[in-house]
Design an enzyme around this catalytic site. Structure first.
Site, PDB file in Angstrom:
ATOM      1  N   CYS A   7       0.838  -1.199   0.000  1.00 21.86           N
ATOM      2  CA  CYS A   7       0.000   0.000   0.000  1.00 21.86           C
ATOM      3  C   CYS A   7       0.875   1.252   0.000  1.00 21.86           C
ATOM      4  O   CYS A   7       1.844   1.348   0.755  1.00 21.86           O
ATOM      5  CB  CYS A   7      -0.911   0.002   1.225  1.00 21.86           C
ATOM      6  N   ARG A  16     -13.711   0.121  -3.967  1.00 23.96           N
ATOM      7  CA  ARG A  16     -13.106   0.182  -2.640  1.00 23.96           C
ATOM      8  C   ARG A  16     -12.421   1.520  -2.404  1.00 23.96           C
ATOM      9  O   ARG A  16     -12.355   2.022  -1.284  1.00 23.96           O
ATOM     10  CB  ARG A  16     -12.101  -0.961  -2.494  1.00 23.96           C
TER      11      ARG A  16
END
Length: 420
Positions: A240, A337
């Site tokens: 991430c 998302r």
């Protein structure tokens, strides 16, 4: 043809539930006029063929026999239309028990009889439940498996906060889901708050895990809406890059501590999601107030994880990507998302990479558990609850390590080394 079974597009939950089923309730039952072909279709769909036969095909009907693959394994293909009443083991030849039997007695009967199934019937001969030998073996081999009050495996599912997922939620509830996770990179949104309120009003007994959040203020909004658990973490995962690209997020240790310290006042457990690179990080997360941890890269290269192995420079690897990566954004669910379905230009919040093989999860998880136990032992905590209590009372303290201290605490001064 009368075959009583749930109808659901979400068969994953059905399969997980059926793997450890003791009470059949409205599940797979046949009457005498069903055929061998019907049972074979059920075996293909659900993976087992030991099915009780009742007069009317209902789960609480009068038991007349039991059919299993042993009864038709060697039947010629031309006989697939044979009625079950012709091949089943009739009630007169079955070993069964009445409703007064205890689970321990039923298990002993199964073991002594060397049979695969033990039907439980009431005084009128109506089927109440069915105990299988495979259940005993699974209880023996997996004593720590998470189960509900009916001894069925717990099953969770992830949904988004979009309006169309309310229909998916209804199907999941019908399939027997125990908990839903609202999958969003930013949980402190009006969409998630409205979805949480809708779920708690519509399905009061369904557990809801919200997130992700990193501050007490964000946690408050979701707790007020009614969540039963929280996921904590933003930009801390190995794949991430939200903190780097978006300048949004929070150091994971601080986020876990701040959210857990607030959430514990309301009895809401916290999941540390992201940043777990080794056993020590698990110990830190639990000490800082997390109830459990989510691990991505740490488990992504185990044999049981999805994906195919490949070799690079002689190293066995598996591909691993973040849901915010460009690769994953080819899928609409990933865009949803990160609230990017309508974006013309995609901005990556994750990367694609690979992780080195770690072997089977059956050997890797015990290693992690043992490492955690040793960590608690060195700290002086007899349990995880005591570990958290020590932190809140000040008996356990965390200190910031300088760069030189981190070098000192790792492997140093060696020309070459290996962890063996």
């Amino acid at each position: 043809m009368q075959i009583a079974r749930r109808k659901s597009k979400h068969l994953t939950c059905d399969v997980l539930k059926d793997m450890n089923k003791v009470l059949f309730k409205t599940q797979l039952l046949s009457d005498q006029k069903n055929t061998v072909e019907d049972v074979k279709l059920l075996k293909t769909q659900y993976g087992f063929s030991g099915i009780p036969i009742t007069e009317d095909g209902l789960s609480n009907g009068r038991l007349v026999g039991l059919v299993s693959s042993r009864d038709f394994d060697f039947l010629p293909c031309k006989d697939k239309g044979v009625l079950l009443e012709k091949v089943m083991t009739p009630l007169s030849e079955l070993i069964f028990a009445d409703t007064s039997v205890t689970l321990a007695e039923a298990n002993a009967t199964l073991s002594k009889s060397k049979k695969g199934k033990l039907p439980i019937v009431d005084k009128d001969g109506n089927l109440v439940s069915l105990i299988a030998r495979t259940d005993l073996k699974k209880n023996r081999n997996f004593p720590l498996a998470s189960k509900d009050d009916h001894k069925q495996l717990l099953c969770g599912a992830a949904i988004s906060t979009h309006e169309e997922d309310r229909h998916r939620l209804s199907l999941l509830v019908d399939a027997g889901v125990d908990a839903v996770i609202l999958d969003s990179s930013q949980g402190n949104s009006i969409y998630q708050i409205e979805m949480v309120k809708y779920i708690k009003q519509t399905y009061q007994d369904l557990q809801v895990i919200g997130g992700n959040v990193v501050t007490a203020a964000q946690a408050k909004n979701l707790i007020d809406a009614g969540v039963d658990g929280l996921r904590v973490g933003m930009g801390s995962g190995s794949i991430c890059i939200t903190q780097e690209v978006m300048a949004v997020g929070r150091p994971q240790a601080t986020a876990v501590y701040k959210v857990a310290e607030y959430a514990r006042r309301f009895g809401v457990p916290v999941i540390a999601d992201g940043g777990i690179q080794n056993v020590g990080h698990i110990t830190k997360a639990l000490a800082l107030g997390a109830t459990t941890v989510m691990m991505g890269s740490l488990l992504a290269a185990t044999s049981e994880s999805p994906g195919e192995y490949f070799y690079s420079d002689g190293v066995r690897l598996k591909k691993y990507r973040g849901m915010g990566s460009i690769d994953a954004m080819e899928n609409r669910a990933s865009q949803a998302r990160y609230f990017g379905e309508k974006d013309k230009v995609r901005v990556a919040q994750g990367v694609s990479g690979s992780v080195q093989d770690k072997g089977s999860i059956h050997t890797f998880i015990p290693y992690l558990v043992s490492g955690l136990q040793h960590g608690c032992q060195d700290i002086g905590a007899k349990s995880l609850s005591q570990l958290r209590s020590m932190m809140y009372t000040g008996e356990l303290r965390l200190e910031k390590r300088t760069a030189s201290a981190q070098v000192e605490g790792g492997v140093h001064g060696l020309h070459r080394w290996a962890m063996r």
